[in-house]
Scaffold this motif. Structure first.
Motif, PDB file in Angstrom:
ATOM      1  N   SER A  52       1.051   2.714 -13.841  1.00  0.00           N
ATOM      2  CA  SER A  52       1.396   3.877 -14.666  1.00  0.00           C
ATOM      3  C   SER A  52       0.226   4.853 -14.781  1.00  0.00           C
ATOM      4  CB  SER A  52       1.825   3.426 -16.069  1.00  0.00           C
ATOM      5  OG  SER A  52       0.707   2.941 -16.808  1.00  0.00           O
ATOM      6  N   LYS A  53      -0.946   4.418 -14.312  1.00  0.00           N
ATOM      7  CA  LYS A  53      -2.120   5.295 -14.349  1.00  0.00           C
ATOM      8  C   LYS A  53      -2.457   5.839 -12.958  1.00  0.00           C
ATOM      9  CE  LYS A  53      -3.863   2.434 -18.133  1.00  0.00           C
ATOM     10  NZ  LYS A  53      -4.904   1.481 -18.590  1.00  0.00           N
ATOM     11  N   ALA A  54      -1.540   5.637 -12.019  1.00  0.00           N
ATOM     12  CA  ALA A  54      -1.765   6.084 -10.647  1.00  0.00           C
ATOM     13  C   ALA A  54      -1.748   7.607 -10.563  1.00  0.00           C
ATOM     14  CB  ALA A  54      -0.692   5.505  -9.723  1.00  0.00           C
ATOM     15  N   ARG A  55      -2.395   8.132  -9.531  1.00  0.00           N
ATOM     16  CA  ARG A  55      -2.422   9.582  -9.320  1.00  0.00           C
ATOM     17  C   ARG A  55      -1.095  10.081  -8.742  1.00  0.00           C
ATOM     18  NH1 ARG A  55      -7.181  12.450  -9.310  1.00  0.00           N
ATOM     19  NH2 ARG A  55      -8.654  11.503 -10.775  1.00  0.00           N
ATOM     20  N   ASN A  56      -0.412   9.209  -7.956  1.00  0.00           N
ATOM     21  CA  ASN A  56       0.871   9.598  -7.383  1.00  0.00           C
ATOM     22  C   ASN A  56       1.882   9.798  -8.508  1.00  0.00           C
ATOM     23  OD1 ASN A  56       3.728   8.852  -6.349  1.00  0.00           O
ATOM     24  ND2 ASN A  56       2.586   9.265  -4.480  1.00  0.00           N
ATOM     25  N   LYS A  57       2.440  11.000  -8.610  1.00  0.00           N
ATOM     26  CA  LYS A  57       3.289  11.353  -9.742  1.00  0.00           C
ATOM     27  C   LYS A  57       4.556  10.509  -9.812  1.00  0.00           C
ATOM     28  CE  LYS A  57       2.116  14.043 -11.973  1.00  0.00           C
ATOM     29  NZ  LYS A  57       1.246  13.919 -13.152  1.00  0.00           N
ATOM     30  N   THR A  58       5.209  10.297  -8.677  1.00  0.00           N
ATOM     31  CA  THR A  58       6.448   9.517  -8.675  1.00  0.00           C
ATOM     32  C   THR A  58       6.180   8.076  -9.091  1.00  0.00           C
ATOM     33  OG1 THR A  58       7.293  10.894  -6.867  1.00  0.00           O
ATOM     34  CG2 THR A  58       8.424   8.814  -7.285  1.00  0.00           C
ATOM     35  N   LEU A  59       5.113   7.487  -8.560  1.00  0.00           N
ATOM     36  CA  LEU A  59       4.753   6.114  -8.922  1.00  0.00           C
ATOM     37  C   LEU A  59       4.416   6.027 -10.402  1.00  0.00           C
ATOM     38  CD1 LEU A  59       4.090   3.199  -8.190  1.00  0.00           C
ATOM     39  CD2 LEU A  59       1.818   3.946  -7.445  1.00  0.00           C
ATOM     40  N   LEU A  69       0.828  -1.205   0.000  1.00  0.00           N
ATOM     41  CA  LEU A  69       0.000   0.000   0.000  1.00  0.00           C
ATOM     42  C   LEU A  69       0.862   1.254   0.000  1.00  0.00           C
ATOM     43  CD1 LEU A  69      -2.749  -1.068   2.583  1.00  0.00           C
ATOM     44  CD2 LEU A  69      -2.890  -1.104   0.084  1.00  0.00           C
ATOM     45  N   LYS A  70       2.156   1.094   0.264  1.00  0.00           N
ATOM     46  CA  LYS A  70       3.077   2.230   0.274  1.00  0.00           C
ATOM     47  C   LYS A  70       3.622   2.452  -1.135  1.00  0.00           C
ATOM     48  CE  LYS A  70       4.533   1.380   5.062  1.00  0.00           C
ATOM     49  NZ  LYS A  70       5.682   1.074   5.952  1.00  0.00           N
ATOM     50  N   TRP A  71       3.437   3.651  -1.663  1.00  0.00           N
ATOM     51  CA  TRP A  71       3.834   3.916  -3.035  1.00  0.00           C
ATOM     52  C   TRP A  71       5.348   3.801  -3.236  1.00  0.00           C
ATOM     53  CZ3 TRP A  71       7.326   7.723  -4.022  1.00  0.00           C
ATOM     54  CH2 TRP A  71       7.475   8.728  -3.064  1.00  0.00           C
ATOM     55  N   ASP A  72       6.152   4.162  -2.219  1.00  0.00           N
ATOM     56  CA  ASP A  72       7.598   4.088  -2.380  1.00  0.00           C
ATOM     57  C   ASP A  72       8.089   2.642  -2.458  1.00  0.00           C
ATOM     58  OD1 ASP A  72       6.731   3.951   0.308  1.00  0.00           O
ATOM     59  OD2 ASP A  72       8.747   4.347   1.052  1.00  0.00           O
ATOM     60  N   VAL A  73       7.411   1.744  -1.731  1.00  0.00           N
ATOM     61  CA  VAL A  73       7.762   0.316  -1.789  1.00  0.00           C
ATOM     62  C   VAL A  73       7.396  -0.243  -3.159  1.00  0.00           C
ATOM     63  CG1 VAL A  73       7.319  -1.970  -0.805  1.00  0.00           C
ATOM     64  CG2 VAL A  73       7.478   0.018   0.698  1.00  0.00           C
ATOM     65  N   ARG A  74       6.238   0.159  -3.677  1.00  0.00           N
ATOM     66  CA  ARG A  74       5.830  -0.282  -5.016  1.00  0.00           C
ATOM     67  C   ARG A  74       6.796   0.215  -6.080  1.00  0.00           C
ATOM     68  NH1 ARG A  74      -0.300   1.543  -5.325  1.00  0.00           N
ATOM     69  NH2 ARG A  74      -0.124   0.737  -7.458  1.00  0.00           N
ATOM     70  N   CYS A  75       7.260   1.451  -5.927  1.00  0.00           N
ATOM     71  CA  CYS A  75       8.241   2.004  -6.863  1.00  0.00           C
ATOM     72  C   CYS A  75       9.516   1.158  -6.868  1.00  0.00           C
ATOM     73  CB  CYS A  75       8.582   3.445  -6.493  1.00  0.00           C
ATOM     74  SG  CYS A  75       7.336   4.661  -6.945  1.00  0.00           S
ATOM     75  N   LYS A  76       9.930   0.765  -5.675  1.00  0.00           N
ATOM     76  CA  LYS A  76      11.154  -0.032  -5.563  1.00  0.00           C
ATOM     77  C   LYS A  76      10.980  -1.383  -6.251  1.00  0.00           C
ATOM     78  CE  LYS A  76      14.721  -1.162  -2.179  1.00  0.00           C
ATOM     79  NZ  LYS A  76      15.122  -1.115  -0.756  1.00  0.00           N
TER      80      LYS A  76
END
Length: 273
Positions: free
Chosen positions: A160-167, A132-139
């Protein structure tokens, strides 16, 4: 209420209030002190383990890459047996494999990819995609893309369609690395504006991964999303895709607004000069 008002007017509340405030302040100070000490001790411990595990991991990966040591032999090593289920060891091993993979290609890269799968590190990265953590998903996305795990493309495409810009940027870059142009064609139906920073990252990803097959980029010019069309024009210009000139010419004539018309004409001029 009357009782409270009497306490207030007589000033008898001052002393208890000050005592409670001082106690709370002292308790908070002690808690923060212990928190800082604990954090520092954990940091020192992690650095010590990193140095200790680093020696073992370096030897392990050297044997995998340069000595063709099969995983069936690695699993028999006592040092690996003791640590293979240790979370910190596995995380550090993944980090080392990823960093090493960035510096090698060909047969050496494939050996690292095979070790990544056989050792279960790939499954660790897959679990991160469900976080659920976007930074973990990014990793997790970055690890899987670097190790060329193509079967997760559809899952990453959702991120790639997430609202979080970094993700969103991380996922789009991963899609481009895994599937090239296919990684951005879905943007044709993208309902939201794609800001300049995201566009710059997409163009940089194409240049970084040296995408040879650009078939389909012209589809971006057919989008009803102005920012997607602008991205398509920028890609054609930056990658110098002269074979896409007919599509740009068509857009210059049939552009839905003045902005895209001028953009198309500018790209045409740069490609045909």
């Amino acid at each position: 209420m009357k009782h409270l008002w009497e306490l207030y007017t007589h000033g008898t509340w001052n002393e208890p209030f000050l005592i409670v405030s001082i106690c709370l302040f002292v308790a908070a100070s002690v808690f923060l002190y212990l928190l800082i000490i604990g954090s520092r001790n954990n940091h020192i411990k992690n650095e010590r383990l990193r140095a200790e595990y680093g020696i073992l991991i370096d030897k392990l990966l050297f044997a995998v890459v340069f000595e063709d040591l099969p995983f069936s032999d690695i699993i028999q090593k006592e040092s690996y047996k003791m640590l293979k289920d240790n979370r910190f060891f596995r995380e550090f091993t993944t980090e080392s494999v990823i960093n090493l993979h960035k510096n090698y290609d060909g047969v050496y890269a494939r050996k690292l990819e095979q070790f990544y799968k056989d050792s279960g590190l790939k499954n660790d990265s897959l679990k991160k995609l469900k976080s659920l953590k976007w930074d973990v998903r990014c990793k997790g996305i970055t690890e899987l893309a670097e190790m060329n795990v193509h079967e997760v493309f559809d899952t990453i495409l959702i991120s790639s369609k997430a609202r979080n810009k970094t993700l969103q940027i991380t996922a789009i870059n991963a899609c481009i690395k895994l599937e090239g142009t296919k990684g951005i064609i879905h943007l044709t139906e993208h309902p939201y504006p794609i800001d300049d920073w995201t566009q710059v990252n997409i163009i940089a990803a194409f240049k970084k991964h040296d995408i040879g097959d650009t078939q389909g980029i012209e589809e971006l010019l057919e989008s009803k999303n102005t920012t997607v069309v602008a991205l398509g024009l920028k890609l054609i210009k930056e990658l110098k895709l002269t074979q896409k000139v007919p599509f740009v010419e068509q857009l210059a004539v049939q552009a839905p607004n003045t902005f895209l018309k001028y953009e198309a004409q500018s790209v045409l001029q740069q490609l045909t000069d």
